[in-house]
Design a protein around this motif. Structure first.
Motif, PDB file in Angstrom:
ATOM      1  N   LEU A   1       6.226 -15.847 -38.922  1.00 25.28           N
ATOM      2  CA  LEU A   1       7.596 -15.724 -37.961  1.00 25.28           C
ATOM      3  C   LEU A   1       7.728 -14.265 -37.261  1.00 25.28           C
ATOM      4  N   PHE A   2       7.671 -13.434 -38.404  1.00 24.67           N
ATOM      5  CA  PHE A   2       7.690 -11.963 -38.012  1.00 24.67           C
ATOM      6  C   PHE A   2       6.929 -11.581 -36.950  1.00 24.67           C
ATOM      7  N   ASP A   3       5.648 -12.033 -36.909  1.00 24.28           N
ATOM      8  CA  ASP A   3       4.559 -11.699 -35.837  1.00 24.28           C
ATOM      9  C   ASP A   3       4.996 -12.276 -34.510  1.00 24.28           C
ATOM     10  N   ARG A   4       5.476 -13.339 -34.500  1.00 23.10           N
ATOM     11  CA  ARG A   4       5.887 -14.009 -33.150  1.00 23.10           C
ATOM     12  C   ARG A   4       7.076 -13.366 -32.689  1.00 23.10           C
ATOM     13  N   ARG A   5       8.000 -13.065 -33.864  1.00 23.71           N
ATOM     14  CA  ARG A   5       9.285 -12.305 -33.132  1.00 23.71           C
ATOM     15  C   ARG A   5       8.975 -11.100 -32.597  1.00 23.71           C
ATOM     16  N   TYR A   6       8.171 -10.255 -33.535  1.00 24.44           N
ATOM     17  CA  TYR A   6       7.615  -8.798 -32.870  1.00 24.44           C
ATOM     18  C   TYR A   6       7.203  -8.842 -31.424  1.00 24.44           C
ATOM     19  N   ALA A   7       6.268 -10.054 -31.266  1.00 21.68           N
ATOM     20  CA  ALA A   7       5.582 -10.148 -30.036  1.00 21.68           C
ATOM     21  C   ALA A   7       6.659 -10.214 -28.934  1.00 21.68           C
ATOM     22  N   LEU A   8       7.449 -11.121 -29.258  1.00 18.76           N
ATOM     23  CA  LEU A   8       8.770 -11.235 -28.117  1.00 18.76           C
ATOM     24  C   LEU A   8       9.420 -10.065 -27.898  1.00 18.76           C
ATOM     25  N   PHE A   9       9.787  -9.262 -29.032  1.00 17.33           N
ATOM     26  CA  PHE A   9      10.735  -8.092 -28.920  1.00 17.33           C
ATOM     27  C   PHE A   9       9.909  -7.062 -28.075  1.00 17.33           C
ATOM     28  N   GLU A  10       8.732  -6.705 -28.368  1.00 20.60           N
ATOM     29  CA  GLU A  10       7.734  -6.047 -27.385  1.00 20.60           C
ATOM     30  C   GLU A  10       7.847  -6.260 -25.890  1.00 20.60           C
ATOM     31  N   CYS A  11       7.403  -7.666 -25.717  1.00 21.05           N
ATOM     32  CA  CYS A  11       7.631  -7.997 -24.541  1.00 21.05           C
ATOM     33  C   CYS A  11       8.886  -7.689 -23.749  1.00 21.05           C
ATOM     34  N   VAL A  12      10.160  -7.995 -24.373  1.00 21.75           N
ATOM     35  CA  VAL A  12      11.281  -7.849 -23.849  1.00 21.75           C
ATOM     36  C   VAL A  12      11.576  -5.984 -23.629  1.00 21.75           C
ATOM     37  N   HIS A  13      11.308  -5.446 -24.809  1.00 24.66           N
ATOM     38  CA  HIS A  13      11.231  -3.983 -24.674  1.00 24.66           C
ATOM     39  C   HIS A  13      10.490  -3.474 -23.434  1.00 24.66           C
ATOM     40  N   ASP A  14       9.155  -3.945 -23.511  1.00 21.89           N
ATOM     41  CA  ASP A  14       8.261  -3.359 -22.260  1.00 21.89           C
ATOM     42  C   ASP A  14       8.810  -3.672 -20.908  1.00 21.89           C
ATOM     43  N   PHE A  15       9.408  -4.999 -20.964  1.00 22.16           N
ATOM     44  CA  PHE A  15      10.090  -5.259 -19.517  1.00 22.16           C
ATOM     45  C   PHE A  15      11.347  -4.180 -19.096  1.00 22.16           C
ATOM     46  N   VAL A  16      12.049  -4.102 -20.229  1.00 18.39           N
ATOM     47  CA  VAL A  16      13.261  -3.145 -19.986  1.00 18.39           C
ATOM     48  C   VAL A  16      12.831  -1.923 -19.839  1.00 18.39           C
ATOM     49  N   VAL A  17      11.865  -1.308 -20.376  1.00 18.60           N
ATOM     50  CA  VAL A  17      11.334  -0.079 -20.025  1.00 18.60           C
ATOM     51  C   VAL A  17      10.824   0.045 -18.636  1.00 18.60           C
TER      52      VAL A  17
ATOM     53  N   GLY B   1      11.769  -0.603 -11.162  1.00 17.15           N
ATOM     54  CA  GLY B   1      11.397  -1.927 -10.619  1.00 17.15           C
ATOM     55  C   GLY B   1       9.974  -2.649 -11.458  1.00 17.15           C
ATOM     56  N   VAL B   2       9.681  -3.714 -11.269  1.00 19.35           N
ATOM     57  CA  VAL B   2       8.638  -4.420 -11.683  1.00 19.35           C
ATOM     58  C   VAL B   2       7.876  -5.235 -10.851  1.00 19.35           C
ATOM     59  N   ASP B   3       6.522  -5.432 -11.061  1.00 16.15           N
ATOM     60  CA  ASP B   3       5.995  -6.352 -10.218  1.00 16.15           C
ATOM     61  C   ASP B   3       5.769  -7.386 -10.700  1.00 16.15           C
ATOM     62  N   GLN B   4       5.086  -8.425  -9.849  1.00 18.20           N
ATOM     63  CA  GLN B   4       4.750  -9.708 -10.312  1.00 18.20           C
ATOM     64  C   GLN B   4       4.014 -10.075 -11.663  1.00 18.20           C
ATOM     65  N   SER B   5       3.174  -9.237 -11.939  1.00 21.48           N
ATOM     66  CA  SER B   5       2.623  -9.221 -13.163  1.00 21.48           C
ATOM     67  C   SER B   5       3.347  -9.036 -14.244  1.00 21.48           C
ATOM     68  N   GLN B   6       4.409  -8.098 -14.418  1.00 19.02           N
ATOM     69  CA  GLN B   6       5.354  -7.869 -15.159  1.00 19.02           C
ATOM     70  C   GLN B   6       6.249  -8.991 -15.472  1.00 19.02           C
ATOM     71  N   ARG B   7       6.654  -9.520 -14.376  1.00 20.82           N
ATOM     72  CA  ARG B   7       7.461 -10.390 -14.402  1.00 20.82           C
ATOM     73  C   ARG B   7       7.042 -11.936 -15.039  1.00 20.82           C
ATOM     74  N   ASP B   8       5.610 -11.877 -14.724  1.00 25.00           N
ATOM     75  CA  ASP B   8       4.989 -13.200 -15.330  1.00 25.00           C
ATOM     76  C   ASP B   8       4.933 -12.870 -16.907  1.00 25.00           C
ATOM     77  N   LYS B   9       4.343 -11.891 -17.211  1.00 26.11           N
ATOM     78  CA  LYS B   9       4.322 -11.442 -18.828  1.00 26.11           C
ATOM     79  C   LYS B   9       5.735 -11.699 -19.265  1.00 26.11           C
ATOM     80  N   PHE B  10       6.753 -11.269 -18.735  1.00 26.72           N
ATOM     81  CA  PHE B  10       7.908 -11.289 -19.374  1.00 26.72           C
ATOM     82  C   PHE B  10       8.615 -13.014 -19.479  1.00 26.72           C
ATOM     83  N   ILE B  11       8.290 -13.664 -18.437  1.00 30.74           N
ATOM     84  CA  ILE B  11       8.456 -15.064 -18.579  1.00 30.74           C
ATOM     85  C   ILE B  11       7.731 -15.722 -19.637  1.00 30.74           C
TER      86      ILE B  11
END
Length: 147
Positions: free
Chosen positions: A44-60, A67-77
């Motif tokens: 559960l921690f591993d899955r939560r951390y992966a989601l956290f990293e995804c959100v963090h990377d998108f915010v960064v 701005g973000v490109d299409q690949s970053q939007r797709d990765k976030f979704i």
């Protein structure tokens, strides 16, 4: 004569073997239960951390790169899919707010909508920059194996 003296000891030992084996079995089962429970928490921690990293990377990406490109939007979704199953409603709403604010800011670099002097983007830029400092605290209570 010697056998008669140790006969009670042999009978006692024989009588104790079954309960000792049962206790040993219970101990092993309990240890397996604890190991399995810790494995579930770790997964559960591993899955939560992966989601956290995804959100963090998108915010960064939105905050630092304007701005973000299409690949970053797709990765976030893709990376935030299932957030409602891993976190409570607060985090799901936070993830949705990040997405909505990035859309509201028109932070799509390939669309040509991002302009550094655009006054409409200033509140969104400030909000995303603030999130860089506060995102860890939003996820903190979920990032331990005791949760």
């Amino acid at each position: 004569m010697f056998i008669e003296k140790i006969q009670p000891l042999v009978e006692l030992s024989t009588a104790l073997i079954a309960p000792l084996v049962a206790l040993l079995g219970l101990y092993i089962a309990f240890q397996q239960y604890k190991t399995h429970k810790m494995k579930l928490k770790s997964d559960l921690f591993d899955r939560r951390y992966a989601l956290f990293e995804c959100v963090h990377d998108f915010v960064v990406a939105v905050a630092k790169r304007n701005g973000v490109d299409q690949s970053q939007r797709d990765k976030f979704i893709a990376g935030t899919k299932g957030a409602e199953f891993l976190f409570d409603d607060e985090i799901k709403a936070y993830v949705d707010e990040i997405w909505t604010r990035s859309v509201d800011a028109n932070a799509w670099v390939e669309d040509g909508n991002v302009q550094s002097n655009d006054q409409n983007l200033v509140p969104h830029e400030k909000w995303f920059n603030t999130q860089l400092r506060t995102i860890n605290s939003k996820f903190e209570k979920y990032m331990s194996l005791s949760h």
